[in-house]
Design a protein around this motif. Structure first.
Motif, short mmCIF file in Angstrom:
data_model
loop_
_atom_site.label_atom_id
_atom_site.label_comp_id
_atom_site.label_asym_id
_atom_site.label_seq_id
_atom_site.Cartn_x
_atom_site.Cartn_y
_atom_site.Cartn_z
N GLY A 145 6.05 -10.23 2.23
CA GLY A 145 5.23 -9.15 1.65
C GLY A 145 3.71 -9.26 1.79
O GLY A 145 2.66 -8.68 1.72
N ALA A 146 3.32 -10.75 2.48
CA ALA A 146 2.09 -11.01 2.34
C ALA A 146 1.02 -10.22 3.32
O ALA A 146 0.08 -9.67 3.02
CB ALA A 146 1.81 -12.49 3.01
N PRO A 147 1.41 -9.65 4.35
CA PRO A 147 0.70 -8.50 5.26
C PRO A 147 0.35 -7.41 4.38
O PRO A 147 -0.59 -6.65 4.88
CB PRO A 147 1.58 -8.36 6.35
N MET A 148 0.95 -7.01 3.34
CA MET A 148 0.78 -5.78 2.49
C MET A 148 0.28 -5.97 1.20
O MET A 148 -0.14 -5.19 0.58
CB MET A 148 2.35 -5.11 2.31
N TRP A 149 -0.22 -7.40 0.91
CA TRP A 149 -0.73 -7.62 -0.45
C TRP A 149 -1.95 -6.72 -0.66
O TRP A 149 -2.19 -6.33 -1.73
CB TRP A 149 -0.86 -9.00 -0.59
N PHE A 150 -3.10 -7.07 0.09
CA PHE A 150 -4.34 -6.16 -0.11
C PHE A 150 -4.12 -4.71 -0.18
O PHE A 150 -4.42 -4.08 -1.07
CB PHE A 150 -5.22 -6.58 1.01
N VAL A 151 -3.29 -4.03 0.89
CA VAL A 151 -2.98 -2.56 0.85
C VAL A 151 -2.39 -2.06 -0.58
O VAL A 151 -2.70 -1.31 -1.06
CB VAL A 151 -2.41 -2.09 2.00
N ALA A 152 -1.31 -3.12 -0.84
CA ALA A 152 -0.61 -2.52 -1.94
C ALA A 152 -1.43 -2.79 -3.21
O ALA A 152 -1.20 -1.80 -4.14
CB ALA A 152 0.60 -3.67 -2.09
N ALA A 153 -2.36 -3.85 -3.11
CA ALA A 153 -3.24 -3.76 -4.63
C ALA A 153 -4.09 -2.65 -4.42
O ALA A 153 -4.45 -2.33 -5.81
CB ALA A 153 -3.79 -5.29 -4.50
N ILE A 154 -4.44 -2.26 -3.45
CA ILE A 154 -5.64 -1.00 -3.38
C ILE A 154 -4.73 0.11 -3.96
O ILE A 154 -5.43 0.75 -4.79
CB ILE A 154 -6.10 -0.84 -1.96
N THR A 155 -3.60 0.55 -3.35
CA THR A 155 -3.06 1.61 -3.65
C THR A 155 -1.96 1.65 -4.81
O THR A 155 -1.84 2.78 -5.10
CB THR A 155 -2.07 2.11 -2.36
N GLY A 156 -1.62 0.38 -5.40
CA GLY A 156 -0.71 0.36 -6.21
C GLY A 156 0.71 0.65 -5.79
O GLY A 156 1.54 0.73 -7.09
N THR A 157 1.14 0.55 -4.63
CA THR A 157 2.44 0.86 -4.29
C THR A 157 3.00 0.12 -3.13
O THR A 157 1.87 -0.04 -2.25
CB THR A 157 2.56 2.28 -4.04
N GLY A 158 4.27 -0.35 -3.02
CA GLY A 158 4.59 -1.16 -2.01
C GLY A 158 5.33 -0.09 -0.94
O GLY A 158 5.77 -0.79 0.11
N PHE A 159 5.08 1.12 -0.80
CA PHE A 159 5.41 1.98 -0.01
C PHE A 159 6.90 1.97 0.40
O PHE A 159 7.61 2.10 1.42
CB PHE A 159 4.69 1.69 1.38
N GLY A 160 7.95 1.57 -0.85
CA GLY A 160 9.34 1.64 -0.55
C GLY A 160 9.76 0.34 0.05
O GLY A 160 11.06 0.28 0.10
N LEU A 161 9.04 -0.56 0.32
CA LEU A 161 9.48 -1.82 0.75
C LEU A 161 9.76 -2.84 -0.28
O LEU A 161 9.59 -2.60 -1.58
CB LEU A 161 8.24 -2.68 1.64
N PRO A 162 10.83 -3.79 -0.07
CA PRO A 162 11.10 -4.69 -0.91
C PRO A 162 9.94 -5.51 -1.72
O PRO A 162 10.08 -5.93 -2.94
CB PRO A 162 12.29 -5.59 -0.47
N HIS A 163 9.17 -5.83 -0.82
CA HIS A 163 8.00 -6.67 -1.23
C HIS A 163 6.42 -6.13 -0.49
O HIS A 163 6.79 -5.78 0.70
CB HIS A 163 8.38 -8.13 -0.94
N PRO A 164 5.62 -6.06 -1.22
CA PRO A 164 5.67 -6.57 -2.59
C PRO A 164 5.89 -5.44 -3.73
O PRO A 164 5.91 -4.31 -3.47
CB PRO A 164 4.11 -6.75 -2.90
N ASN A 165 6.76 -5.91 -4.64
CA ASN A 165 7.29 -4.73 -5.78
C ASN A 165 6.03 -4.79 -7.01
O ASN A 165 5.02 -5.46 -6.68
CB ASN A 165 8.42 -5.43 -6.27
N ALA A 166 6.45 -3.88 -7.79
CA ALA A 166 5.56 -3.65 -8.90
C ALA A 166 5.06 -4.87 -9.43
O ALA A 166 3.65 -4.87 -9.97
CB ALA A 166 5.96 -2.69 -9.85
N GLU A 167 5.72 -5.72 -9.73
CA GLU A 167 5.53 -7.04 -10.58
C GLU A 167 4.54 -7.81 -9.84
O GLU A 167 3.69 -8.48 -10.21
CB GLU A 167 6.68 -7.97 -10.89
N GLU A 168 4.77 -7.87 -8.28
CA GLU A 168 4.00 -8.67 -7.42
C GLU A 168 2.52 -8.00 -7.36
O GLU A 168 1.56 -8.72 -7.33
CB GLU A 168 4.89 -8.76 -6.15
#
Length: 275
Positions: free
Chosen positions: A215-238
């Protein structure tokens, strides 16, 4: 009128003898005097006045408290006030995704208004990257007594600063070629990539086993948006863990400030000028 044109030419020559930052003000003052003399039909005194200015060298640069204060404020605003504002805006952006994006846009607008005249782009780029990243590092270090975690903050900020510097160099080149839309697009995409790499490096520095590397390529975007866009990683805990390590919206705000300043500064330089 021939005499008016001749007087204007003499004034232009006289202005060249003065420091670049004073020419506009001095020329305006002299032009007003010439206009007054011409309006009363005193053409010979007008030419004599203009000729005397053209023949006299400006030996001493006059001290202006207002000019000095204005320059000091411009430097302080660019190197300290706006980076601190970006940290504040980015911190607030951690609460809501739209607020993070709006904060980046706001900093880009402020960056466009904060560019000192005649500042070379080669000087401006480090001026809009290093202070903000350095202040963010200090801000993070003051919030923890953990030396290892302080090193994590410093490493992440160093990676982001280096990546953003390279992106801004590309942006400056695109603006120089009058390709501003492509410059903004390259700057936004490049800043997101630089921030994502910085977050990935900072997170990996401590070896967090709870974060799946896929999930590393999505870490920044996920941290900004607060969602993993339905992907297994990153999840809410990550996502929570990433936000606990760094404040990615601050990267977004610092990038907005830098992009606004560099695009504006480079657009002022004619396309025929050297890059």
């Amino acid at each position: 009128m021939v005499t008016r044109r001749l007087a204007a030419l003499l004034l232009a020559l006289a202005a060249l003898r003065w420091p670049a930052e004073l020419r506009e003000d001095m020329l305006a003052e002299w032009s007003a005097e010439v206009h007054t003399l011409a309006g009363t039909g005193r053409h010979w005194p007008m030419l004599r006045f203009a000729a005397s200015l053209a023949a006299t060298r400006a030996r001493v640069r006059p001290f202006s408290l207002a000019t000095t204060a204005r320059r000091a404020w411009a430097g302080l605003r660019l190197l300290f006030v706006l980076p601190v504002a970006a940290l504040a805006v980015g911190t607030l952006g951690g609460w809501f995704p739209l607020l993070a994006i709006a904060g980046a846009v706001l900093m880009a607008v402020l960056g466009r208004t904060a560019v000192p005249r005649r500042m070379p782009v080669t000087v401006l780029i480090p001026a809009v990257t290093v202070p903000g990243c350095a202040l963010y590092t200090v801000f993070c270090a003051l919030g923890t007594s953990n030396v290892v975690k302080s090193g994590q903050y410093a490493l992440g900020n160093l990676v982001f600063c280096a990546g953003l510097t390279l992106i801004l160099a590309v942006v400056a080149r695109l603006v120089h070629r009058r390709r501003q839309r492509q410059a903004w697009l390259a700057g936004i995409v490049g800043a997101v990539i630089a921030a994502d790499v910085a977050v990935a490096v900072a997170v990996s520095y401590l070896g967090h086993t709870g974060l799946h590397p896929a999930g590393a390529p999505m870490w920044f975007v996920a941290a900004i948006t607060g969602t993993g866009f339905g992907l297994p990683h990153p999840n809410a805990e990550e996502i929570f863990t990433i936000r606990d390590i760094l404040d990615p919206p601050i990267f977004l705000a610092l990038a907005g400030l830098a992009l606004g300043a560099v695009v504006t500064a480079r657009a002022r330089i004619p396309a025929t000028a050297d890059g």
